[in-house]
Structures are given as C-alpha cells and as structure tokens.
Design a protein around this motif. Structure first.
Motif, PDB file in Angstrom:
ATOM      1  N   SER A 119       0.805  -1.020  -0.240  1.00  0.00           N
ATOM      2  CA  SER A 119       0.002  -0.044   0.069  1.00  0.00           C
ATOM      3  C   SER A 119       0.622   1.659   0.315  1.00  0.00           C
ATOM      4  CB  SER A 119      -0.780   0.057   1.710  1.00  0.00           C
ATOM      5  OG  SER A 119      -0.156  -0.208   2.624  1.00  0.00           O
ATOM      6  N   GLY A 120       1.867   1.166   0.728  1.00  0.00           N
ATOM      7  CA  GLY A 120       3.299   2.442   0.762  1.00  0.00           C
ATOM      8  C   GLY A 120       3.778   2.674  -0.748  1.00  0.00           C
ATOM      9  N   ILE A 123      -0.310   3.733  -3.044  1.00  0.00           N
ATOM     10  CA  ILE A 123      -1.035   4.861  -2.753  1.00  0.00           C
ATOM     11  C   ILE A 123      -0.571   6.518  -2.887  1.00  0.00           C
ATOM     12  CG2 ILE A 123      -1.557   6.790  -1.065  1.00  0.00           C
ATOM     13  CD1 ILE A 123      -1.649   4.517   1.038  1.00  0.00           C
ATOM     14  N   ARG A 146      -0.230  -0.395   9.724  1.00  0.00           N
ATOM     15  CA  ARG A 146       0.101   0.721   8.299  1.00  0.00           C
ATOM     16  C   ARG A 146      -0.769   1.694   8.418  1.00  0.00           C
ATOM     17  NH1 ARG A 146       4.714   1.676   5.494  1.00  0.00           N
ATOM     18  NH2 ARG A 146       2.537   2.888   4.534  1.00  0.00           N
ATOM     19  N   ASP A 150      -0.547   5.135   5.907  1.00  0.00           N
ATOM     20  CA  ASP A 150      -1.100   4.800   5.288  1.00  0.00           C
ATOM     21  C   ASP A 150      -1.793   6.151   4.933  1.00  0.00           C
ATOM     22  OD1 ASP A 150       0.412   2.873   4.054  1.00  0.00           O
ATOM     23  OD2 ASP A 150      -0.738   1.356   3.668  1.00  0.00           O
TER      24      ASP A 150
END
Ligand SMILES: O=C(CSCCNC(=O)c1cc(-c2ccc(F)cc2)cc(O)c1O)c1ccc(O)c(O)c1
Ligand SMILES: [Mg+2]
Length: 214
Positions: A119-120, A123, A146, A150
């Motif tokens: 996700s990091g 995004i 996270r 996030d």
C-alpha cells in the motif's frame, strides 16, 4: 482439497454460493469462517456496520486496503451505485489470486480494480494511475501497523477531501492503538467508535469511523 485457507474458502464459495449473487458469496464465506475454519474476514456482525456506513456515504470512488479473499470487497461493491468504483489493494499475491476469483464469482468485477503490491508504494501512484482526484471512502483492513503511515500518506498525496470517511477494522483486536490515538487526537478528524465483536467470535472488536475535516 485446497492446500491454503484462501483456496479452501474459494472452494466453499464455488460449492455453496450462486454465481452472480454477491450476498450468497459472502454468506458462504461467513458460514465457512464460523463453522469450518476461523478466517480474518470483517464478517457478518461488523459487516452490518460496514454496510450502513457505506450506504450513508454512497461513495463514487472508494479504496480498500487489505483485500485478503475479497469478502469485504464483495460486501462493498454490491452496495455501490452504478458507475461507482472500488480500488482494493492486496500485498500478498496468493490472497490476490483467490480474491480475483471470488470477486468474479460474485459478479462485481466491473466495479472493482484489484491492485497487487505494498500500500505504501501504491498510494502515491493512485492519482496518475487511476485518474483519481480524491477518495470518498476508505476501508482500512490491512497490516494494523500500516494504518497510521498510510493515512498520513493519503493526506500528503491529497487523496482525502473534506468529508472523506475512513472506516478502520480491528481497532481493538488485534488492535491499532497508534491509529486510534492519531485520529482521535487530531483536529483534522471527527472520530467515532462502533463497538462490535471480532469476526466469528465473542471477543470484543470494533470499527472506528473517522471523517476527514480538510
Ligand atoms: O495478514 C497479512 C497482512 S494483511 C491482513 C491484515 N489483517 C489482519 O491481520 C487481521 C487479523 C485478525 C486477527 C488475527 C488473529 C487473531 F487472533 C485475531 C484477529 C483479524 C482481522 O480482521 C484482520 O484483518 C499477511 C499475511 C501474510 C502475508 O504474506 C501477507 O503478505 C500479508
Ligand atoms: Mg480485519
């Protein structure tokens, strides 16, 4: 026969659910998670809270962090208005492979874009890749440590707007204490806790709903 839990879950869906019927798909997963093998789906009890928040927000563009087998993906997608979209992010390729099949079995694949990767990393690419201005709704259900990085990333990338609703699973069990501190102490969020139970269990858990104030 499936060797992993996601594969056994997919088999349960193919055996017990009706193709194209999202409700029968997540009900089959709930039956499996409750009576066969505990599984980390948001589940039927917290799922009703997810349904009601989602119906209230009626997002045009929604984000889910943590697909797993696609249970909440199907639960969310079935409630989206025509033309609305859900982007779901999954880090684990094995989970993503099963989720794609469960999403397709439910017949909601036209509303869903499943993106594989951390996700990091993903995004910051959302705007350029998917032409998104900002998200109307975000469901956090991935690695609990996270949630804060996030959320900060979504803020810094300009992906939240005044009124965006964040809904976070597992804020009690396994717990996301840093996240609760962050959204509850920040003047930029209006936060509320929805008490419930851990999926298929009597243990307390809950969802935290946080509205971004801009
Ligand atoms: O699991 C992950 C991280 S994503 C799933 C996060 N979700 C949870 O961890 C999660 C956990 C629980 C829960 C678990 C044990 C308990 F005793 C009680 C509660 C409940 C939930 O509702 C959750 O959402 C992952 C594993 C391997 C990979 O190879 C990878 O890539 C990823
Ligand atoms: Mg969860």
């Amino acid at each position: 026969t499936g060797s992993t839990q996601p594969q056994r879950m997919l088999e349960a869906v193919q055996k017990n659910a009706t193709k194209g019927d999202p409700e029968s798909v997540f009900s089959a997963i709930d039956y499996y998670g409750r009576h066969k093998e505990w599984a980390m789906n948001v589940g039927d009890e917290k799922g009703l809270i997810l349904d009601s928040v989602l119906t209230e927000v009626n997002p045009s563009i929604a984000l889910e962090l943590g697909t797993y087998c696609g249970y909440s993906t199907v639960r969310i997608a079935r409630l989206l208005s025509p033309g609305s979209k859900l982007i779901t992010v999954e880090f684990n390729p094995a989970f993503a492979a099963v989720a794609r099949q469960i999403i397709a079995y439910a017949g909601v694949q036209d509303k869903v874009t499943l993106v594989e990767g951390p996700s990091g990393d993903l995004i910051p690419k959302m705007k350029e890749r998917f032409g998104i201005k900002s998200f109307d709704f975000v469901f956090l259900d991935h690695w609990k440590d996270r949630y804060v990085p996030d959320t900060k990333l979504l803020e810094d990338c300009g992906l939240l707007r005044k009124g965006t609703v964040l809904l976070a699973d597992n804020v009690i069990c396994p717990g996301a204490p840093e996240y609760l501190k962050y959204v509850r102490n920040s003047p930029r969020y209006e936060s509320r806790y929805f008490k419930s139970n851990l999926e298929y269990s009597k243990v307390e858990d809950g969802l935290e709903k946080s509205v971004f104030l801009g």
